[in-house]
Each structure stands twice: as structure tokens, then as C-alpha cells.
Design an enzyme around this catalytic site. Structure first.
Site, PDB file in Angstrom:
ATOM      1  N   GLY A 257       0.844  -1.229   0.089  1.00 22.15           N
ATOM      2  CA  GLY A 257       0.198  -0.090   0.152  1.00 22.15           C
ATOM      3  C   GLY A 257       0.884   1.169  -0.069  1.00 22.15           C
ATOM      4  O   GLY A 257       0.581   2.194   0.710  1.00 22.15           O
ATOM      5  N   GLY A 258       1.955   1.433  -0.940  1.00 25.00           N
ATOM      6  CA  GLY A 258       2.712   2.458  -0.867  1.00 25.00           C
ATOM      7  C   GLY A 258       2.488   3.543  -1.866  1.00 25.00           C
ATOM      8  O   GLY A 258       3.279   4.216  -2.128  1.00 25.00           O
TER       9      GLY A 258
ATOM     10  N   SER B  29       0.064   6.114  -2.042  1.00 23.85           N
ATOM     11  CA  SER B  29      -0.326   7.225  -1.649  1.00 23.85           C
ATOM     12  C   SER B  29      -0.733   7.125  -0.220  1.00 23.85           C
ATOM     13  O   SER B  29      -0.404   6.196   0.647  1.00 23.85           O
ATOM     14  CB  SER B  29      -1.850   7.243  -2.186  1.00 23.85           C
ATOM     15  OG  SER B  29      -2.907   6.275  -2.128  1.00 23.85           O
TER      16      SER B  29
ATOM     17  N   ASP C 171      -2.942  -6.510  -6.358  1.00 21.26           N
ATOM     18  CA  ASP C 171      -4.116  -6.386  -5.330  1.00 21.26           C
ATOM     19  C   ASP C 171      -3.538  -7.177  -4.125  1.00 21.26           C
ATOM     20  O   ASP C 171      -3.444  -8.350  -4.154  1.00 21.26           O
ATOM     21  CB  ASP C 171      -5.225  -6.805  -5.696  1.00 21.26           C
ATOM     22  CG  ASP C 171      -6.569  -6.434  -4.921  1.00 21.26           C
ATOM     23  OD1 ASP C 171      -6.400  -6.416  -3.626  1.00 21.26           O
ATOM     24  OD2 ASP C 171      -7.509  -5.887  -5.255  1.00 21.26           O
TER      25      ASP C 171
ATOM     26  N   ASN D 115       0.910  -2.313   5.337  1.00 22.53           N
ATOM     27  CA  ASN D 115       0.335  -0.991   5.449  1.00 22.53           C
ATOM     28  C   ASN D 115      -0.939  -1.110   4.590  1.00 22.53           C
ATOM     29  O   ASN D 115      -1.822  -0.012   5.066  1.00 22.53           O
ATOM     30  CB  ASN D 115       1.128   0.085   4.966  1.00 22.53           C
ATOM     31  CG  ASN D 115       0.431   1.345   4.812  1.00 22.53           C
ATOM     32  OD1 ASN D 115       0.055   2.077   5.716  1.00 22.53           O
ATOM     33  ND2 ASN D 115       0.109   1.836   3.620  1.00 22.53           N
TER      34      ASN D 115
ATOM     35  N   SER E 108      -4.638   0.509  13.632  1.00 23.77           N
ATOM     36  CA  SER E 108      -5.340   1.890  13.646  1.00 23.77           C
ATOM     37  C   SER E 108      -5.718   2.179  14.824  1.00 23.77           C
ATOM     38  O   SER E 108      -6.217   1.413  15.528  1.00 23.77           O
ATOM     39  CB  SER E 108      -6.505   1.737  12.446  1.00 23.77           C
ATOM     40  OG  SER E 108      -7.381   2.757  12.968  1.00 23.77           O
TER      41      SER E 108
ATOM     42  N   TYR F 230     -13.620  -3.131   9.873  1.00 23.79           N
ATOM     43  CA  TYR F 230     -12.333  -2.612   9.923  1.00 23.79           C
ATOM     44  C   TYR F 230     -11.659  -2.699  11.214  1.00 23.79           C
ATOM     45  O   TYR F 230     -10.631  -2.844  11.590  1.00 23.79           O
ATOM     46  CB  TYR F 230     -12.551  -1.259   9.314  1.00 23.79           C
ATOM     47  CG  TYR F 230     -11.183  -0.674   9.170  1.00 23.79           C
ATOM     48  CD1 TYR F 230     -10.147  -0.799   8.392  1.00 23.79           C
ATOM     49  CD2 TYR F 230     -10.830   0.651  10.253  1.00 23.79           C
ATOM     50  CE1 TYR F 230      -9.151   0.156   8.325  1.00 23.79           C
ATOM     51  CE2 TYR F 230      -9.528   1.396  10.114  1.00 23.79           C
ATOM     52  CZ  TYR F 230      -8.866   0.994   9.096  1.00 23.79           C
ATOM     53  OH  TYR F 230      -7.451   1.748   9.152  1.00 23.79           O
TER      54      TYR F 230
END
Length: 260
Positions: A23-24, A26, A72, A99, A151, A164
Site C-alpha cells: 500500500g505504498g 499514496s 492487489d 500497510n 489503527s 475494519y
């Protein structure tokens, strides 16, 4: 991220380290990729979005070019292949930062089984299988560090994010279990729990003036958090400066949550 601000510590042991990040393209992930590049690490990242322009921009700013593999994280074979590609290009992965995430809001009463499964397929499953993949590389290299991005939403029990939040609570459980199981192999496993970071996605979808004002009043430090604010903690946990730190969660949320 600007260099020379006085906020960017140097970790010499990260120079030339083989780093893989999911997930790099953005947001927080892009800030983390750039932070590792500035350390002189050999960085590969995996994202479903096209990051070819971002790669050029990162190289121009840092003088260090990341390796981007598009795909993905819900496609486990593709994720495994991307890690192999990174190891071939940069050497065995010794730093893994998981991430990639999707914090789309949902109504718990209306959520379907398919939506639940899709949420965990992004927000939990890749964390385990990426760790499983890199662990033998790390052990052979004499050790390594895994940093799982959780998170602060799970610490606060944020509504309309039940799946989530559940996934991020599970990430911390996974972190502790792997840290205990793999410590003897020289592998440290920690988690970082960011608070509300003003990424472009957050600003476009949820950061209304009213919501931002309400949240900032909950912070001890009133300044809004930016993606770059997460980088220092991740670099620390990935580096030898944290050589005896494992099974821990570092909360970076400007003081919203109380832990300990």
C-alpha cells in the site's frame, strides 16, 4: 516530505536494507516509502493503484528509486510473487511494513457476509501471509523487523467501521502472537496505530470542517496529523534502535488515546 526539517532521524543500519511495503502508492504508505528511501534503503512496494508517476517523483526528491510492483493484496499468490521480485532485486527482505488497508464506512446492521469477508481480505489476511513469506528470509539473514500498521480506530471503537476495527484489533493480536513465536528466529514484530491522518482520501471523503474540529479537540496536540508524522515511529521500529522492542504497539495519534 521535505528533508532537512530537523525531524528526520538517521538510522544507519537501514541503509541498503531490503524493505518491502504494501500500500505504498499514496497516503501514509507513500510517506513511509519515501522515508525509507531517504534512509538509503532498497525499497519495494506493492499497490493496486498505478504508482509509476509517484516513483519518478520519489526518485527526484530522494535520489533513490523504489521498485514498484502493481497488484492487489487480496490476491495472495500475486503478493507472494511481489515479495519474491523484491528479494531478487534487493536481496532477502529484512524489513516488512504491512500497510495496505481499506477504511470504507459501513452500517453494521446492513453489512453482508460478502462485505465482511472483503474487508478482512484487505485489512487482515495479507498481514499474516506477507509475514509468513518473509520470515524465512529474515531468519536466514540473521533477523528482521515486521511493522504492522493497525489503527487508532480500534482503540476508540469508532462506529460505522465494525469490520475494519475488528481487523485492526486482530492485527495487534497477530503481532503479539508472531512476536512470541518468532522471537527465537531473530524476528521482531510490532504494530503502529495511527490516529486520524489527513491523507487526500480522508480529506476528500470524511474530513468535513465540523468533523475535523471535533476530532482536533480530542487531541492533546491540536495540529492536524499528516502522513509524514507516522514515518518516524515506523523507522524506529524497523531499525536497530529498537532491537529489544517487540510485541508492542506504538500509538501515534496526537494524544487522543490513553494506553498503559
Amino acid at each position: 516530505m521535505e528533508s532537512g526539517t530537523g525531524f528526520e532521524a538517521v538510522h544507519p543500519d537501514l541503509r541498503d536494507a531490503s524493505v518491502f511495503l504494501t500500500g505504498g502508492a499514496s497516503g501514509i504508505g507513500a510517506a513511509l516509502v519515501e522515508a525509507f528511501l531517504r534512509q538509503g534503503a532498497r525499497v519495494a512496494f506493492f499497490d493496486r493503484a498505478d504508482a509509476s508517476v509517484a516513483v519518478e517523483e520519489m526518485e527526484a526528491r530522494t535520489g533513490n528509486r523504489p521498485l514498484f510492483v502493481q497488484g492487489d493484496v487480496t490476491d495472495t499468490p500475486a503478493l507472494m510473487a511481489a515479495i519474491d521480485t523484491a528479494a531478487t532485486a534487493h536481496g532477502p527482505v529484512t524489513v516488512l511494513v504491512s500497510n495496505a488497508a481499506d477504511d470504507t464506512r459501513h452500517d453494521a446492521q446492513e453489512m453482508t457476509e460478502a462485505e465482511w469477508d472483503a474487508c478482512l481480505a484487505v485489512n487482515l489476511k495479507p498481514y499474516f501471509f506477507a509475514a509468513q513469506k518473509v520470515a524465512p528470509m529474515m531468519e536466514a539473514a540473521g533477523g528482521g523487523a515486521i511493522v504492522n500498521m493497525s489503527s487508532g480506530s480500534y482503540l476508540m471503537g469508532v462506529p460505522r467501521l465494525s469490520a475494519y476495527v475488528a481487523a485492526n484489533a486482530a492485527i495487534m493480536g497477530l503481532t503479539r502472537s508472531l512476536a512470541r513465536e518468532w522471537g527465537g528466529r531473530g524476528i521482531r514484530v510490532n504494530a503502529v496505530a495511527p490516529g486520524w491522518v489527513m491523507t487526500e482520501r480522508q480529506k476528500a471523503l470524511w474530513a468535513s470542517p465540523e468533523a475535523v474540529e471535533k476530532h482536533s479537540q480530542r487531541q492533546c496536540l491540536p495540529e492536524l496529523m499528516q502522513p509524514e508524522d507516522i514515518a518516524g515511529g515506523v523507522l524506529f521500529l524497523a531499525s536497530g534502535a529498537a532491537r529489544m522492542v517487540t510485541s508492542q504497539m506504538l500509538v501515534i495519534d496526537a494524544g487522543v488515546s490513553v494506553t498503559g
